[in-house]
Design an enzyme around this catalytic site. Structure first.
Site, mmCIF file in Angstrom:
data_model
loop_
_atom_site.group_PDB
_atom_site.id
_atom_site.type_symbol
_atom_site.label_atom_id
_atom_site.label_comp_id
_atom_site.label_asym_id
_atom_site.label_seq_id
_atom_site.Cartn_x
_atom_site.Cartn_y
_atom_site.Cartn_z
ATOM 1 N N GLU A 120 0.782 -1.342 -0.232
ATOM 2 C CA GLU A 120 0.078 -0.062 -0.008
ATOM 3 C C GLU A 120 0.874 1.291 -0.044
ATOM 4 O O GLU A 120 0.405 2.361 0.392
ATOM 5 C CB GLU A 120 -1.096 0.104 1.114
ATOM 6 C CG GLU A 120 -1.805 -1.044 1.294
ATOM 7 C CD GLU A 120 -3.004 -1.269 0.320
ATOM 8 O OE1 GLU A 120 -3.162 -0.509 -0.483
ATOM 9 O OE2 GLU A 120 -4.107 -1.588 0.795
ATOM 10 N N HIS A 174 -2.572 2.659 8.263
ATOM 11 C CA HIS A 174 -3.700 1.956 7.610
ATOM 12 C C HIS A 174 -4.118 0.853 8.468
ATOM 13 O O HIS A 174 -3.071 0.188 8.650
ATOM 14 C CB HIS A 174 -3.204 1.636 6.068
ATOM 15 C CG HIS A 174 -4.209 0.816 5.495
ATOM 16 N ND1 HIS A 174 -5.572 1.085 5.220
ATOM 17 C CD2 HIS A 174 -4.011 -0.306 4.734
ATOM 18 C CE1 HIS A 174 -5.848 0.044 4.684
ATOM 19 N NE2 HIS A 174 -5.034 -0.974 4.313
ATOM 20 N N HIS A 224 -7.038 -2.572 9.087
ATOM 21 C CA HIS A 224 -8.452 -3.209 8.594
ATOM 22 C C HIS A 224 -9.048 -3.429 10.031
ATOM 23 O O HIS A 224 -9.782 -4.580 10.258
ATOM 24 C CB HIS A 224 -7.954 -4.511 7.993
ATOM 25 C CG HIS A 224 -7.223 -4.411 6.727
ATOM 26 N ND1 HIS A 224 -6.890 -5.587 5.963
ATOM 27 C CD2 HIS A 224 -6.995 -3.313 6.023
ATOM 28 C CE1 HIS A 224 -6.385 -5.105 5.042
ATOM 29 N NE2 HIS A 224 -6.212 -3.604 4.880
ATOM 30 N N TYR A 256 -20.192 13.779 18.925
ATOM 31 C CA TYR A 256 -19.521 15.079 18.513
ATOM 32 C C TYR A 256 -17.997 14.710 18.402
ATOM 33 O O TYR A 256 -17.197 15.598 17.780
ATOM 34 C CB TYR A 256 -19.458 15.879 19.643
ATOM 35 C CG TYR A 256 -18.669 15.592 21.022
ATOM 36 C CD1 TYR A 256 -19.176 14.891 22.166
ATOM 37 C CD2 TYR A 256 -17.332 16.157 21.239
ATOM 38 C CE1 TYR A 256 -18.376 14.428 23.155
ATOM 39 C CE2 TYR A 256 -16.624 15.833 22.444
ATOM 40 C CZ TYR A 256 -17.113 14.838 23.253
ATOM 41 O OH TYR A 256 -16.494 14.607 24.390
ATOM 42 N N HIS A 315 -12.492 -2.685 2.555
ATOM 43 C CA HIS A 315 -11.303 -2.586 2.774
ATOM 44 C C HIS A 315 -10.872 -2.164 4.031
ATOM 45 O O HIS A 315 -10.304 -3.045 5.119
ATOM 46 C CB HIS A 315 -10.371 -1.768 1.707
ATOM 47 C CG HIS A 315 -8.908 -1.781 1.713
ATOM 48 N ND1 HIS A 315 -7.957 -1.756 0.577
ATOM 49 C CD2 HIS A 315 -8.143 -2.328 2.634
ATOM 50 C CE1 HIS A 315 -6.851 -1.786 1.105
ATOM 51 N NE2 HIS A 315 -6.679 -2.318 2.337
ATOM 52 N N TYR A 364 -8.300 22.572 22.339
ATOM 53 C CA TYR A 364 -8.266 21.416 23.290
ATOM 54 C C TYR A 364 -7.177 20.411 22.879
ATOM 55 O O TYR A 364 -7.456 19.408 22.113
ATOM 56 C CB TYR A 364 -9.713 20.754 23.192
ATOM 57 C CG TYR A 364 -9.931 19.407 23.743
ATOM 58 C CD1 TYR A 364 -9.624 19.456 25.479
ATOM 59 C CD2 TYR A 364 -10.316 18.317 23.091
ATOM 60 C CE1 TYR A 364 -10.009 18.195 25.707
ATOM 61 C CE2 TYR A 364 -10.471 17.146 23.635
ATOM 62 C CZ TYR A 364 -10.397 17.048 25.081
ATOM 63 O OH TYR A 364 -10.699 15.995 25.627
HETATM 64 ZN ZN LIG Z 1 -5.351 -2.714 3.537
#
Ligand SMILES: [Zn+2]
Length: 212
Positions: free
Chosen positions: A71, A90, A92, A111, A153, A206
């Site tokens: 990726e 990234h 899953h 929120y 994905h 914040y």
């Molecule tokens: Zn992936």
């Protein structure tokens, strides 16, 4: 070994400990000089050492003996297009992926959605993993945001550094679980534009969620 390699490995371990990543799925990157470090392809976090982190230039050339994560394209494209972003995660993770499989955009049902930089977390349309099409779809879903879902994905979270990207990833997975649970019981009541604008204003001062 640079400290960044250690940090990238330690965040990868945290993702696994927190249950956000399992096996060899998921990957992370951090800006490093005129390129970036990305986790290697096909290794579990238990197998990885700092030396296995792969340095890449922005033209997509990898250094060293390891193959970068499949990726790497969206890591490269996000870091290149978003100068304020220093790290990309990234995963899953189960609940984010569940909603991504339903092609659900996460609306302002809570929120804390503002942590992702706006009043929604978008879901990028499906494209093959590792493809330029997926990278293009992710960049567009991430516009003015720190997170997005990837259809069928998983999710992407970004931050000014690895710690912030990790915080965003954890919060997004929590929100996805809460939204999914709320959907089991009915249709969640959404916050209005004015209520979300108020939250965004409050977040400016914040702590770690400060918009930058
Ligand atoms: Zn992936």
């Amino acid at each position: 070994m640079t400290a960044l390699r250690e940090q990238l490995l330690s965040v990868s371990r945290r993702l696994s400990e927190l249950g956000l990543n399992r096996g060899t799925s998921g990957n992370a990157s951090v800006r490093d000089g005129d390129g970036f470090l990305v986790t290697p392809s096909g290794m579990t976090v238990e197998e990885m050492t700092p030396r296995d982190m792969v340095w890449m230039s922005f033209d997509g050339k990898a250094q060293g003996g390891r193959q970068p994560s499949s990726e790497w394209r969206f890591h490269r494209d996000i870091l290149q297009a978003r100068p304020e972003v220093g790290a990309v995660i990234h995963t899953h993770a189960t609940f984010a992926t569940t909603l991504a499989c339903l092609h659900r955009e996460i609306p302002p049902f809570h929120y804390m959605i503002a942590v992702a930089g706006g009043d929604t977390i978008r879901c990028a349309p499906y494209a093959l993993f590792g493809s330029q099409a997926l990278s293009d779809a992710a960049l567009s879903a991430l516009q003015d945001r720190k997170a997005c879902l990837l259809a069928n994905h998983g999710m992407i979270a970004v931050g000014r550094d690895l710690d912030q990207a990790l915080s965003v990833a954890v919060e997004v997975e929590t929100l996805c679980e809460q939204y999914w649970r709320a959907l089991q019981a009915g249709e969640p009541q959404l916050l209005s534009d004015a209520q979300m604008a108020e939250v965004m204003e409050q977040f400016k001062g914040y702590g770690s969620w400060k918009q930058d």
